[in-house]
Design a protein around this motif. Structure first.
Motif, PDB file in Angstrom:
ATOM      1  N   GLY A 134     -26.197 -46.669  70.900  1.00 37.43           N
ATOM      2  CA  GLY A 134     -24.822 -46.446  70.439  1.00 37.43           C
ATOM      3  C   GLY A 134     -24.652 -46.369  68.927  1.00 37.43           C
ATOM      4  N   GLY A 135     -25.564 -47.020  68.186  1.00 34.36           N
ATOM      5  CA  GLY A 135     -25.394 -47.024  66.734  1.00 34.36           C
ATOM      6  C   GLY A 135     -26.227 -45.975  66.026  1.00 34.36           C
ATOM      7  N   ASP A 144     -33.316 -46.542  74.090  1.00 37.62           N
ATOM      8  CA  ASP A 144     -33.439 -48.008  74.020  1.00 37.62           C
ATOM      9  C   ASP A 144     -34.693 -48.459  74.777  1.00 37.62           C
ATOM     10  OD1 ASP A 144     -31.116 -48.366  72.534  1.00 37.62           O
ATOM     11  OD2 ASP A 144     -29.863 -48.801  74.274  1.00 37.62           O
ATOM     12  N   ARG A 151     -25.964 -58.263  75.101  1.00 38.87           N
ATOM     13  CA  ARG A 151     -25.007 -57.926  74.043  1.00 38.87           C
ATOM     14  C   ARG A 151     -24.351 -59.237  73.564  1.00 38.87           C
ATOM     15  NH1 ARG A 151     -24.998 -52.423  75.107  1.00 38.87           N
ATOM     16  NH2 ARG A 151     -24.521 -51.724  77.210  1.00 38.87           N
ATOM     17  N   LYS A 188     -24.034 -43.288  78.665  1.00 39.22           N
ATOM     18  CA  LYS A 188     -25.078 -42.362  78.194  1.00 39.22           C
ATOM     19  C   LYS A 188     -26.300 -42.383  79.123  1.00 39.22           C
ATOM     20  CE  LYS A 188     -25.242 -44.509  74.207  1.00 39.22           C
ATOM     21  NZ  LYS A 188     -24.193 -45.542  74.176  1.00 39.22           N
ATOM     22  N   ARG A 192     -32.694 -50.313  62.789  1.00 40.86           N
ATOM     23  CA  ARG A 192     -32.256 -48.926  62.563  1.00 40.86           C
ATOM     24  C   ARG A 192     -33.389 -48.067  62.003  1.00 40.86           C
ATOM     25  NH1 ARG A 192     -28.512 -48.838  65.922  1.00 40.86           N
ATOM     26  NH2 ARG A 192     -26.731 -50.141  65.503  1.00 40.86           N
ATOM     27  N   ARG A 231     -17.276 -45.783  63.708  1.00 37.84           N
ATOM     28  CA  ARG A 231     -18.317 -44.882  64.230  1.00 37.84           C
ATOM     29  C   ARG A 231     -17.783 -43.511  64.642  1.00 37.84           C
ATOM     30  NH1 ARG A 231     -22.340 -48.589  67.921  1.00 37.84           N
ATOM     31  NH2 ARG A 231     -23.217 -49.798  66.198  1.00 37.84           N
TER      32      ARG A 231
END
Ligand code: S3P
Length: 186
Positions: free
Chosen positions: A82-83, A34, A122, A15, A58, A144
């Protein structure tokens, strides 16, 4: 096509890389959400999650995206976390605010790409090889995909003839998106 453009997809989908290339080709702005989160909250998403938990992350991530969307600049490519699309009504928000593109990869290709990145940010994947990464990401990716697939456009990452990752896939994705955007006559 409604602007801005939101790139969505799993970690490792490119992305940020594709978004940067695309913005450069179009002469538009590029924002990595991010990075924007880090600037606004003083912690990277990974550190924020470690410190305050994923639920709080979130909630804050949602406002970062929605606040930036109020800026009076339309010609922006956003790389989302990503989430992001998979939380509450976020996918609906994206679709109302602009046009979303899902960068879709086969799970084993995502695992291979992730294995080649710096995994320090990560923690769940750190120290794992591609096969182990695949075991970790597969269930989350499956959960997802129904959200990602609500994107306005689904773009499959090109593969090499033998089915392996095409090393020019990111450039090709940027080209595909570029053509979609400039040929759109809505
Ligand atoms: C996350 C992906 C990260 C970042 C955060 C959570 C996720 O973004 O937002 O660590 O839940 O998939 P990238 O997809 O840009 O790595």
């Amino acid at each position: 096509m409604v602007y801005p453009i939101y790139l969505i997809g799993y970690m490792g989908a490119g992305k940020t890389t594709v978004g940067r290339m695309l913005a450069e080709k179009l002469g538009w702005h590029f924002v990595d959400l991010d990075d924007a989160f880090h600037e606004i909250h003083g912690l990277s998403p990974a550190d924020y999650i470690r410190t305050y938990g994923v639920g709080e992350f979130r909630r804050k991530e949602k406002y970062v995206l929605e606040d930036l969307a109020e800026l009076p600049i339309e010609k922006v490519i956003y790389a989302t976390g990503g989430g992001y699309p998979c939380w509450e009504d976020n996918m609906e928000c994206l679709k109302e605010l602009g046009t979303s593109f899902y960068l879709r990869w086969q799970p084993h290709h995502l695992a291979q790409r992730l294995a080649l990145t710096n995994l320090k940010e990560r923690p769940l994947l750190h120290g794992k090889d591609a096969a182990e990464i695949l075991d970790v990401i597969r269930p989350q990716l499956e959960a997802r995909v129904p959200y990602y697939e609500q994107a306005d456009y689904i773009i499959d990452a090109p593969t090499a003839i033998d089915g392996t990752i095409d090393i020019t896939a990111d450039e090709q994705l940027a080209d595909i998106l570029y053509n979609r955007i400039i040929n759109d006559d809505d």
